[in-house]
Design a protein around this motif. Sequence first.
Motif, PDB file in Angstrom:
ATOM      1  N   ARG A 205       0.831  -1.206   0.000  1.00  0.00           N
ATOM      2  CA  ARG A 205       0.000   0.000   0.000  1.00  0.00           C
ATOM      3  C   ARG A 205       0.868   1.261   0.000  1.00  0.00           C
ATOM      4  N   VAL A 206       1.960   1.214   0.739  1.00  0.00           N
ATOM      5  CA  VAL A 206       2.894   2.349   0.736  1.00  0.00           C
ATOM      6  C   VAL A 206       3.435   2.539  -0.678  1.00  0.00           C
ATOM      7  N   PHE A 207       3.830   1.440  -1.310  1.00  0.00           N
ATOM      8  CA  PHE A 207       4.326   1.474  -2.685  1.00  0.00           C
ATOM      9  C   PHE A 207       3.283   2.086  -3.616  1.00  0.00           C
ATOM     10  N   ASN A 208       2.032   1.623  -3.498  1.00  0.00           N
ATOM     11  CA  ASN A 208       0.965   2.142  -4.357  1.00  0.00           C
ATOM     12  C   ASN A 208       0.734   3.631  -4.128  1.00  0.00           C
ATOM     13  N   ALA A 209       0.771   4.061  -2.870  1.00  0.00           N
ATOM     14  CA  ALA A 209       0.593   5.489  -2.572  1.00  0.00           C
ATOM     15  C   ALA A 209       1.731   6.305  -3.182  1.00  0.00           C
ATOM     16  N   LEU A 210       2.948   5.798  -3.120  1.00  0.00           N
ATOM     17  CA  LEU A 210       4.088   6.491  -3.734  1.00  0.00           C
ATOM     18  C   LEU A 210       3.868   6.653  -5.237  1.00  0.00           C
ATOM     19  N   ASN A 211       3.403   5.608  -5.886  1.00  0.00           N
ATOM     20  CA  ASN A 211       3.106   5.699  -7.315  1.00  0.00           C
ATOM     21  C   ASN A 211       2.025   6.728  -7.586  1.00  0.00           C
ATOM     22  N   GLY A 212       1.021   6.792  -6.712  1.00  0.00           N
ATOM     23  CA  GLY A 212      -0.047   7.775  -6.876  1.00  0.00           C
ATOM     24  C   GLY A 212       0.472   9.200  -6.798  1.00  0.00           C
ATOM     25  N   PHE A 213       1.330   9.462  -5.827  1.00  0.00           N
ATOM     26  CA  PHE A 213       1.919  10.803  -5.713  1.00  0.00           C
ATOM     27  C   PHE A 213       2.767  11.132  -6.938  1.00  0.00           C
ATOM     28  N   GLN A 214       3.522  10.161  -7.425  1.00  0.00           N
ATOM     29  CA  GLN A 214       4.360  10.375  -8.601  1.00  0.00           C
ATOM     30  C   GLN A 214       3.488  10.711  -9.817  1.00  0.00           C
ATOM     31  N   PHE A 215       2.428   9.939 -10.029  1.00  0.00           N
ATOM     32  CA  PHE A 215       1.524  10.164 -11.144  1.00  0.00           C
ATOM     33  C   PHE A 215       0.885  11.549 -11.056  1.00  0.00           C
ATOM     34  N   LYS A 216       0.413  11.911  -9.866  1.00  0.00           N
ATOM     35  CA  LYS A 216      -0.218  13.220  -9.658  1.00  0.00           C
ATOM     36  C   LYS A 216       0.760  14.350  -9.984  1.00  0.00           C
ATOM     37  N   ARG A 217       1.984  14.193  -9.582  1.00  0.00           N
ATOM     38  CA  ARG A 217       3.000  15.222  -9.832  1.00  0.00           C
ATOM     39  C   ARG A 217       3.242  15.396 -11.333  1.00  0.00           C
ATOM     40  N   TYR A 218       3.296  14.294 -12.068  1.00  0.00           N
ATOM     41  CA  TYR A 218       3.492  14.388 -13.516  1.00  0.00           C
ATOM     42  C   TYR A 218       2.339  15.143 -14.177  1.00  0.00           C
ATOM     43  N   ILE A 219       1.128  14.849 -13.752  1.00  0.00           N
ATOM     44  CA  ILE A 219      -0.036  15.553 -14.304  1.00  0.00           C
ATOM     45  C   ILE A 219       0.062  17.045 -13.994  1.00  0.00           C
ATOM     46  N   GLU A 220       0.388  17.380 -12.758  1.00  0.00           N
ATOM     47  CA  GLU A 220       0.489  18.792 -12.365  1.00  0.00           C
ATOM     48  C   GLU A 220       1.554  19.520 -13.174  1.00  0.00           C
ATOM     49  N   ILE A 221       2.682  18.870 -13.417  1.00  0.00           N
ATOM     50  CA  ILE A 221       3.749  19.481 -14.217  1.00  0.00           C
ATOM     51  C   ILE A 221       3.235  19.803 -15.619  1.00  0.00           C
ATOM     52  N   CYS A 222       2.545  18.841 -16.235  1.00  0.00           N
ATOM     53  CA  CYS A 222       2.050  19.032 -17.611  1.00  0.00           C
ATOM     54  C   CYS A 222       0.927  20.056 -17.685  1.00  0.00           C
ATOM     55  N   GLU A 223       0.062  20.096 -16.672  1.00  0.00           N
ATOM     56  CA  GLU A 223      -1.008  21.084 -16.675  1.00  0.00           C
ATOM     57  C   GLU A 223      -0.459  22.498 -16.481  1.00  0.00           C
ATOM     58  N   LYS A 224       0.590  22.607 -15.714  1.00  0.00           N
ATOM     59  CA  LYS A 224       1.188  23.923 -15.452  1.00  0.00           C
ATOM     60  C   LYS A 224       2.013  24.421 -16.642  1.00  0.00           C
ATOM     61  N   ASP A 225       2.661  23.488 -17.351  1.00  0.00           N
ATOM     62  CA  ASP A 225       3.538  23.852 -18.455  1.00  0.00           C
ATOM     63  C   ASP A 225       3.340  22.853 -19.590  1.00  0.00           C
ATOM     64  N   LYS A 226       2.586  23.240 -20.588  1.00  0.00           N
ATOM     65  CA  LYS A 226       2.233  22.353 -21.710  1.00  0.00           C
ATOM     66  C   LYS A 226       3.461  21.827 -22.456  1.00  0.00           C
ATOM     67  N   SER A 227       4.585  22.544 -22.385  1.00  0.00           N
ATOM     68  CA  SER A 227       5.788  22.077 -23.080  1.00  0.00           C
ATOM     69  C   SER A 227       6.315  20.765 -22.495  1.00  0.00           C
ATOM     70  N   GLN A 228       5.877  20.426 -21.287  1.00  0.00           N
ATOM     71  CA  GLN A 228       6.357  19.213 -20.636  1.00  0.00           C
ATOM     72  C   GLN A 228       5.571  17.973 -21.049  1.00  0.00           C
ATOM     73  N   GLU A 229       4.456  18.169 -21.766  1.00  0.00           N
ATOM     74  CA  GLU A 229       3.647  17.022 -22.192  1.00  0.00           C
ATOM     75  C   GLU A 229       4.431  16.051 -23.058  1.00  0.00           C
ATOM     76  N   VAL A 230       5.455  16.533 -23.726  1.00  0.00           N
ATOM     77  CA  VAL A 230       6.275  15.674 -24.575  1.00  0.00           C
ATOM     78  C   VAL A 230       6.932  14.547 -23.755  1.00  0.00           C
ATOM     79  N   PHE A 231       7.077  14.752 -22.458  1.00  0.00           N
ATOM     80  CA  PHE A 231       7.726  13.766 -21.587  1.00  0.00           C
ATOM     81  C   PHE A 231       6.736  12.855 -20.864  1.00  0.00           C
ATOM     82  N   PHE A 232       5.431  13.143 -20.959  1.00  0.00           N
ATOM     83  CA  PHE A 232       4.439  12.451 -20.137  1.00  0.00           C
ATOM     84  C   PHE A 232       4.414  10.941 -20.374  1.00  0.00           C
ATOM     85  N   ALA A 233       4.421  10.506 -21.618  1.00  0.00           N
ATOM     86  CA  ALA A 233       4.380   9.062 -21.904  1.00  0.00           C
ATOM     87  C   ALA A 233       5.581   8.356 -21.275  1.00  0.00           C
ATOM     88  N   GLY A 234       6.747   8.946 -21.379  1.00  0.00           N
ATOM     89  CA  GLY A 234       7.940   8.370 -20.749  1.00  0.00           C
ATOM     90  C   GLY A 234       7.832   8.345 -19.237  1.00  0.00           C
TER      91      GLY A 234
END
Length: 191
Positions: free
Chosen positions: A153-182
């Motif tokens: 569960r700790v592992f899953n929560a860590l993945n959730g925070f990581q995923f959320k952070r990636y979304i926030e980065i892309c929403e804040k700066d569209k130029s970062q969407e190029v990295f989202f799939a990776g």
Amino acid sequence: MTPEFIKAYVITLTSEGFYSNHPNDRGGETFKGIARKFHPTWKGWIIVDEYKTKGNFPQNLYKVVDALDELTREFYYKEFWLKMKLDQIRYQPILNELFDTGVNMGPATAITDLQRSLNILNRNQKDYPDLKVDGQIGSVTINCVNNHNYKKRVFNALNGFQFKRYIEICEKDKSQEVFFAGWLNRIELMQ
């Protein structure tokens, strides 16, 4: 270097590629995830710079890949693994996740996410008191993760925070969407 480090290192480096100088990468020029902007004194830059003056760059770096690989492993072991005290955590999937997040987002972010994960999984402090969320790993955080009854569960929560952070980065700066799939591949590889 420990076998646990080598496992986490191999997983993380599958996402980092070889040499890159993408115009949208906030770290600028990178070699196997080591960003010159954030780590300008890494010894490998001397070799990279030398080979830039020769033809067929960056393919010509493969001639010195063994030397660069050794410098890369040493760098990640000293600057991330040991500084994050990952040698003291006893669950490989969490080690993989923390190391990868530390490399990709910075050690303080990885440790903050760990502390937040542990706090939301302590059943309203029935299992242990909330941790101070400060991005610094110490014996209290290490003991909580090592003694946690539900490490997956700790592992899953860590993945959730990581995923959320990636979304926030892309929403804040569209130029970062190029990295989202990776970035999504990073989450999938940690299991």
